[in-house]
Design a protein around this motif. Structure first.
Motif, short mmCIF file in Angstrom:
data_model
loop_
_atom_site.label_atom_id
_atom_site.label_comp_id
_atom_site.label_asym_id
_atom_site.label_seq_id
_atom_site.Cartn_x
_atom_site.Cartn_y
_atom_site.Cartn_z
N SER A 9 0.84 -1.19 0.00
CA SER A 9 0.00 0.00 0.00
C SER A 9 0.87 1.25 0.00
CB SER A 9 -0.95 0.01 1.20
OG SER A 9 -0.23 0.20 2.40
N LEU A 10 0.40 2.26 -0.70
CA LEU A 10 1.07 3.55 -0.79
C LEU A 10 0.07 4.61 -0.38
CD1 LEU A 10 3.56 5.21 -1.84
CD2 LEU A 10 2.40 5.27 -4.05
N SER A 11 0.41 5.43 0.59
CA SER A 11 -0.52 6.46 1.04
C SER A 11 0.17 7.82 1.04
CB SER A 11 -1.06 6.13 2.43
OG SER A 11 -0.03 6.15 3.39
N PHE A 12 -0.60 8.86 0.81
CA PHE A 12 -0.06 10.21 0.78
C PHE A 12 -1.22 11.20 0.88
CE2 PHE A 12 -0.73 8.71 -3.52
CZ PHE A 12 -1.45 9.74 -4.13
N SER A 13 -0.89 12.44 1.14
CA SER A 13 -1.89 13.50 1.16
C SER A 13 -1.54 14.52 0.08
CB SER A 13 -1.95 14.17 2.53
OG SER A 13 -0.68 14.67 2.90
N THR A 14 -2.53 15.28 -0.35
CA THR A 14 -2.32 16.31 -1.36
C THR A 14 -3.00 17.60 -0.90
OG1 THR A 14 -4.33 15.73 -2.57
CG2 THR A 14 -2.31 14.57 -3.19
N SER A 15 -2.60 18.68 -1.52
CA SER A 15 -3.14 19.99 -1.15
C SER A 15 -4.38 20.36 -1.95
CB SER A 15 -2.07 21.07 -1.34
OG SER A 15 -1.63 21.09 -2.69
N ASN A 16 -4.74 19.50 -2.91
CA ASN A 16 -5.94 19.80 -3.70
C ASN A 16 -6.89 18.60 -3.66
OD1 ASN A 16 -4.78 17.87 -5.42
ND2 ASN A 16 -3.84 19.41 -6.73
N GLY A 17 -7.97 18.70 -4.38
CA GLY A 17 -8.96 17.63 -4.37
C GLY A 17 -8.70 16.57 -5.41
N PHE A 18 -7.48 16.06 -5.45
CA PHE A 18 -7.13 15.05 -6.45
C PHE A 18 -8.02 13.82 -6.30
CE2 PHE A 18 -4.60 11.33 -7.71
CZ PHE A 18 -4.35 11.65 -9.03
N ASP A 19 -8.52 13.33 -7.43
CA ASP A 19 -9.42 12.17 -7.44
C ASP A 19 -8.58 10.89 -7.55
OD1 ASP A 19 -11.33 10.27 -7.70
OD2 ASP A 19 -12.20 11.04 -9.56
N PRO A 20 -8.58 10.03 -6.52
CA PRO A 20 -7.76 8.81 -6.57
C PRO A 20 -8.17 7.86 -7.69
CG PRO A 20 -9.24 8.76 -4.69
CD PRO A 20 -9.30 10.15 -5.25
N ALA A 21 -9.39 8.00 -8.22
CA ALA A 21 -9.82 7.13 -9.32
C ALA A 21 -8.91 7.25 -10.52
CB ALA A 21 -11.26 7.45 -9.69
N ARG A 22 -8.19 8.36 -10.64
CA ARG A 22 -7.29 8.57 -11.77
C ARG A 22 -6.07 7.64 -11.73
NH1 ARG A 22 -7.19 15.22 -11.60
NH2 ARG A 22 -9.37 15.54 -12.26
N LEU A 23 -5.89 6.96 -10.60
CA LEU A 23 -4.74 6.06 -10.46
C LEU A 23 -5.10 4.59 -10.67
CD1 LEU A 23 -3.20 7.66 -7.24
CD2 LEU A 23 -2.54 8.13 -9.60
N ARG A 24 -6.39 4.30 -10.78
CA ARG A 24 -6.81 2.89 -10.79
C ARG A 24 -6.44 2.15 -12.06
NH1 ARG A 24 -12.73 4.41 -8.28
NH2 ARG A 24 -11.99 4.84 -6.14
N HIS A 25 -6.17 2.88 -13.13
CA HIS A 25 -5.84 2.23 -14.40
C HIS A 25 -4.36 1.88 -14.52
CE1 HIS A 25 -4.45 6.33 -15.09
NE2 HIS A 25 -3.74 5.87 -16.12
N LEU A 26 -3.56 2.33 -13.55
CA LEU A 26 -2.11 2.15 -13.65
C LEU A 26 -1.71 0.69 -13.45
CD1 LEU A 26 -0.93 5.24 -11.59
CD2 LEU A 26 -1.07 5.02 -14.07
N GLY B 266 -0.21 -2.55 -11.98
CA GLY B 266 0.11 -2.95 -10.61
C GLY B 266 -0.83 -2.42 -9.56
N VAL B 267 -1.75 -1.52 -9.93
CA VAL B 267 -2.68 -0.94 -8.96
C VAL B 267 -3.99 -1.72 -8.97
CG1 VAL B 267 -4.06 1.10 -8.38
CG2 VAL B 267 -1.67 1.37 -9.13
N SER B 268 -4.43 -2.17 -7.79
CA SER B 268 -5.70 -2.89 -7.69
C SER B 268 -6.81 -2.02 -7.11
CB SER B 268 -5.53 -4.14 -6.83
OG SER B 268 -5.15 -3.79 -5.50
N GLU B 269 -6.44 -1.00 -6.34
CA GLU B 269 -7.44 -0.15 -5.72
C GLU B 269 -6.80 1.19 -5.34
OE1 GLU B 269 -10.78 1.49 -4.38
OE2 GLU B 269 -10.64 -0.41 -5.46
N ALA B 270 -7.57 2.24 -5.50
CA ALA B 270 -7.13 3.57 -5.07
C ALA B 270 -8.35 4.28 -4.51
CB ALA B 270 -6.53 4.35 -6.23
N SER B 271 -8.24 4.79 -3.29
CA SER B 271 -9.38 5.43 -2.65
C SER B 271 -8.91 6.49 -1.68
CB SER B 271 -10.23 4.38 -1.91
OG SER B 271 -9.44 3.75 -0.90
N ARG B 272 -9.85 7.32 -1.24
CA ARG B 272 -9.54 8.32 -0.24
C ARG B 272 -10.00 7.80 1.13
NH1 ARG B 272 -8.01 13.46 -0.17
NH2 ARG B 272 -8.17 13.63 -2.45
N GLU B 273 -9.08 7.82 2.08
CA GLU B 273 -9.40 7.41 3.44
C GLU B 273 -9.07 8.58 4.36
OE1 GLU B 273 -7.50 3.74 4.43
OE2 GLU B 273 -8.29 2.69 2.64
#
Length: 303
Positions: free
Chosen positions: A226-243, A245-252
């Motif tokens: 798992s890789l977690s991080f924060s951002t200063s804007n409202g980045f949508d994690p769904a933009r990472l799901r197509h990459l 090796g990625v199985s899931e990307a969500s905001r927690e």
């Protein structure tokens, strides 16, 4: 690799309690071989059988080609043992203990050199009862090395030590191996086994449940990273799901969490850079030997 320890179908019971059941493994010369398991798993019984302190009820044990019971005197000249439960007379000084024990061997190692190597020179005139737990442990290791052994057994070497003392002890264990010795390390610290050991035997309820390199045991879990991080804007994690090796990307809560293969860091970082997103407080978590341990032995409390 030359085999220096051979255990074949080792069994040991105490009344109706089965301490060790049909355990088999080999240790090669120059290895740091770990034995891990929950309390009461049978680790100490295995070591006691290897060092001739207990007699197996079944199976065979050889250390350096010798039977620990039939050839005990010969074997003790060639092995060193540091036990978790050990003690010396309260008023015995560090230098007195090392000098005394060195007289037990025909060709002992330099006890002054061992005293210095294990950080005990400043405590040379300190009596045993006033040494700290870490200093006592280091003294027992120095005593175990006085006969310049070929195989060294270390039982819970860093139990009760603070983080700094633990890490210093790790370096000294590596030093022991660098002198050409084989080390059998019994520990309940999974980070210690993962860092130090070439191979690890996982023992549970008297049985050998896994044996391999730490990396192979971890890879065998097929656990996601798992890789977690924060951002200063409202980045949508769904933009990472197509990459890849990625199985899931969500905001927690206030962080974005991406799960998938251990190689997911590179494509995620590249995608964030392409979109001009600067991740903050980035944290990567991967499976560890502790995860293997808990998977194999369970999570319930043990006495």
């Amino acid at each position: 690799m030359e085999t220096v320890i051979r255990v074949d179908s080792l069994g040991k019971t105490y009344g109706e309690t089965v301490a060790v059941e049909e355990v088999s493994f080999e240790v090669g010369r120059g290895e740091i071989f770990g034995v891990v398991g929950p309390n009461g798993a049978g680790k100490t019984t295995i070591i006691e059988c290897l060092t001739g302190m207990r007699s197996p009820d079944s199976g065979t044990v050889e250390v350096l080609g010798l039977n620990p019971l039939k050839n005990g005197d010969d074997l003790r000249r060639r092995i060193g043992v540091q036990l978790q439960q050990a003690a010396l007379p309260d008023r015995l000084k560090v230098r007195e203990a090392l000098e005394l024990y060195s007289t037990f061997y025909d060709s002992p190692a330099d006890w002054r050199g061992l005293m210095d190597r294990w950080g005990l020179t400043e405590k040379r005139d300190t009596v045993f009862s006033t040494l700290s737990g870490g200093q006592q442990q280091r003294l027992f290791v120095a005593l175990a090395l006085l006969n310049d052994p070929e195989v060294v057994f270390l039982d819970e070497l860093t139990s009760g030590l603070d983080p700094q003392a633990r890490r210093a002890s790790w370096d000294l264990v590596r030093d022991i191996r660098e002198t050409g010795k084989t080390v059998v390390l019994v520990t309940h610290f999974m980070d210690e086994a993962e860092t130090l050991c070439d191979r690890v035997a996982v023992v549970d309820r008297g049985n050998l449940v896994a044996l391999d390199t730490p990396a192979a045991l971890i890879n065998g879990l097929h656990a996601e990273s798992s890789l977690s991080f924060s951002t200063s804007n409202g980045f949508d994690p769904a933009r990472l799901r197509h990459l890849p090796g990625v199985s899931e990307a969500s905001r927690e809560r206030d962080r974005i969490v991406v799960r998938g293969e251990s190689s997911l860091l590179a494509p995620v970082a590249a995608e964030l850079d392409r979109r001009g997103v600067a991740p903050r407080n980035l944290k990567m978590e991967q499976a560890t030997l502790e995860d293997v341990f808990l998977t194999l032995t369970g999570r319930e409390m043990r006495d």
